[in-house]
Write an enzyme that holds these catalytic residues in place. Structure first.
Site, short mmCIF file in Angstrom:
data_model
loop_
_atom_site.label_atom_id
_atom_site.label_comp_id
_atom_site.label_asym_id
_atom_site.label_seq_id
_atom_site.Cartn_x
_atom_site.Cartn_y
_atom_site.Cartn_z
CG ASP A 1 -21.43 40.46 10.70
OD1 ASP A 1 -20.61 39.74 11.32
OD2 ASP A 1 -22.20 40.00 9.84
CG ASN B 1 -20.83 36.44 18.98
OD1 ASN B 1 -20.88 37.66 19.08
ND2 ASN B 1 -21.22 35.82 17.87
#
Length: 237
Positions: free
Chosen positions: A11, A59
């Site tokens: 991330d 996502n």
């Protein structure tokens, strides 16, 4: 004490780019370079499995231009790095819901997996268009289909049997989860498999993650006493 299976939530690519006044895609490019370095580093250690959370089902709700770029980046990375993985005796596997992938992506995934499937070194798992809830749901659906076809009865259902229908059922569950960028959540990753996983949070954004950060996570793991529901006294025996 070295974990058999390490999972990483990679991330912080976007924030890394934003802090430098760069477009988000620049962060993703930088992150892809780190993936290669960390895989090479992990392959030198006595790890059995390294699982990287590359792209979640959620996502896909990002701007289409970013999703398209990421898919293109993944495809390009597979093309460029498969031979190197093979040379380093790494076995590659891509898990997730592949129904959204185009023919080029599906073909490259198959090619990369076929080339490396007999390798005996590090098992590299790329979670692509994956989520923990999806994994559990697809396992339930497969079991329900077997019950419908009278290949399985509900009386035989158990946690152990259910686990056989999840992705990576043939591999040890993750011993250590590393989450970068300072965020402290699972983000719908391997929800069933993380039942007793040790979790290490690092403030490092993924493009800044390096061998030293990886070693810090492994050092943290060595300080943990894994009890699996037992008391410390039972474990020490």
């Amino acid at each position: 004490m070295i974990p058999r299976h390490v999972a990483i939530v990679m991330d912080g690519n976007g924030r890394w780019a934003n802090r430098r006044g760069l477009p988000r895609v620049a962060g993703h490019r930088a992150g892809a370079k780190v993936v290669r370095r960390i895989v090479e580093y992990a392959a030198e250690k006595p790890l059995e499995v390294l699982t990287l959370f590359a792209f979640s089902i959620e996502n896909r709700a990002r701007p289409q231009s970013e999703v398209n770029f990421l898919m293109s980046l993944f495809l390009d990375s597979l093309k460029k790095n498969t031979e190197e993985l093979h040379k380093n005796n790494v076995q590659l596997r891509v898990i997730g819901d592949h129904r959204e992938f185009d023919k080029k992506m599906l073909a490259q995934i198959q090619t990369s997996q076929d080339l490396t499937k007999h390798n005996t070194g590090l098992k590299l798992i790329i979670a692509l268009n994956y989520s923990g809830r999806w994994d559990i749901l697809q396992a339930v659906q497969r079991m329900a289909e077997k019950i419908k076809n009278q290949e399985l009865t509900s009386e035989l259902m158990s946690a152990e049997l259910f686990q056989n229908y999840l992705c990576l059922s043939d591999l040890p569950e993750p011993d250590l989860l590393i989450r970068t960028s300072g965020e402290q959540r699972l983000s719908n990753f391997m929800l069933w498999q993380f039942a007793y996983t040790e979790i290490y949070f690092t403030p490092a954004l993924w493009p800044d993650f390096n061998e030293e950060t990886f070693d810090q996570a492994l050092a943290f793991y060595r300080t943990r006493q894994r009890r699996f529901g037992l008391t410390p006294e039972q474990v020490e025996k």
